[in-house]
Motif scaffolding. Structure first.
Motif, PDB file in Angstrom:
ATOM      1  N   UNK A  96       1.459  -0.619   5.299  1.00  0.00           N
ATOM      2  CA  UNK A  96       0.997   0.606   4.638  1.00  0.00           C
ATOM      3  C   UNK A  96       1.221   0.499   3.129  1.00  0.00           C
ATOM      4  N   UNK A  97       2.393   0.024   2.729  1.00  0.00           N
ATOM      5  CA  UNK A  97       2.674  -0.132   1.287  1.00  0.00           C
ATOM      6  C   UNK A  97       1.660  -1.073   0.636  1.00  0.00           C
ATOM      7  N   UNK A  98       1.408  -2.196   1.301  1.00  0.00           N
ATOM      8  CA  UNK A  98       0.450  -3.167   0.755  1.00  0.00           C
ATOM      9  C   UNK A  98      -0.941  -2.565   0.688  1.00  0.00           C
ATOM     10  N   UNK A  99      -1.340  -1.841   1.712  1.00  0.00           N
ATOM     11  CA  UNK A  99      -2.654  -1.195   1.733  1.00  0.00           C
ATOM     12  C   UNK A  99      -2.786  -0.226   0.564  1.00  0.00           C
ATOM     13  N   UNK A 100      -1.757   0.588   0.351  1.00  0.00           N
ATOM     14  CA  UNK A 100      -1.793   1.555  -0.746  1.00  0.00           C
ATOM     15  C   UNK A 100      -1.800   0.850  -2.099  1.00  0.00           C
TER      16      UNK A 100
END
Length: 150
Positions: A96-100
């Motif tokens: 999720x962090x990488x996606x954001x």
């Protein structure tokens, strides 16, 4: 009393330098060894953590991961299971962090989003959401729907 000349001074400094060097090595030697041991331990930990993450990412069966950790890293089954469970909790958060981040959000915005949407809490409450780790956009949408339904 002998006269102090440059040769006597050089000899004195050379001898004193060796004594000081040996004293420093003796005094700091334990610290140097301790630092080396810590660095070695940290490197091992990173290797183990990366191995678990890679095997989990590659969809290796849980039992195979545990067996491989035991065989190649000498980790007991219980510790291997604990580490794998930890990885299963961390993987979707990283995704999720990488996606954001790829969506252009700053570190501060990502932190605020993760906190305000209670991403970690939602994943703990609903372990089945972890299966969406490969599609973090869908994971976020599902969490937002859960939030809206409350």
């Amino acid at each position: 009393m002998p006269q102090i000349n440059s040769e006597i001074l050089k000899e004195y400094l050379a001898t004193g330098g060796k004594i000081a060097g040996n004293l420093a090595l003796k005094f700091y030697g334990d610290s140097i060894n301790e630092a080396g041991n810590k660095a070695f331990g940290d490197a091992l930990e990173i290797g183990i953590t990366n191995t678990i993450a890679a095997l989990y990412e590659a969809n290796v069966e849980d039992n195979d991961i545990v067996n491989l950790l035991n065989k190649h890293w000498g980790i007991s089954r219980n510790e291997a299971i604990d580490r794998l469970v930890f990885e299963k909790k961390q993987a979707p958060l990283r995704e999720v962090r990488e996606y954001l981040q790829m969506q252009g959000l700053s570190s501060q915005e990502i932190h605020h989003f993760m906190f305000s949407k209670k991403i970690a809490q939602r994943l703990m409450e609903n372990p089945e959401l972890r299966e969406l780790r490969r599609t973090p956009g869908e994971l976020i949408k599902t969490i937002e729907k859960l939030e809206d339904s409350r």
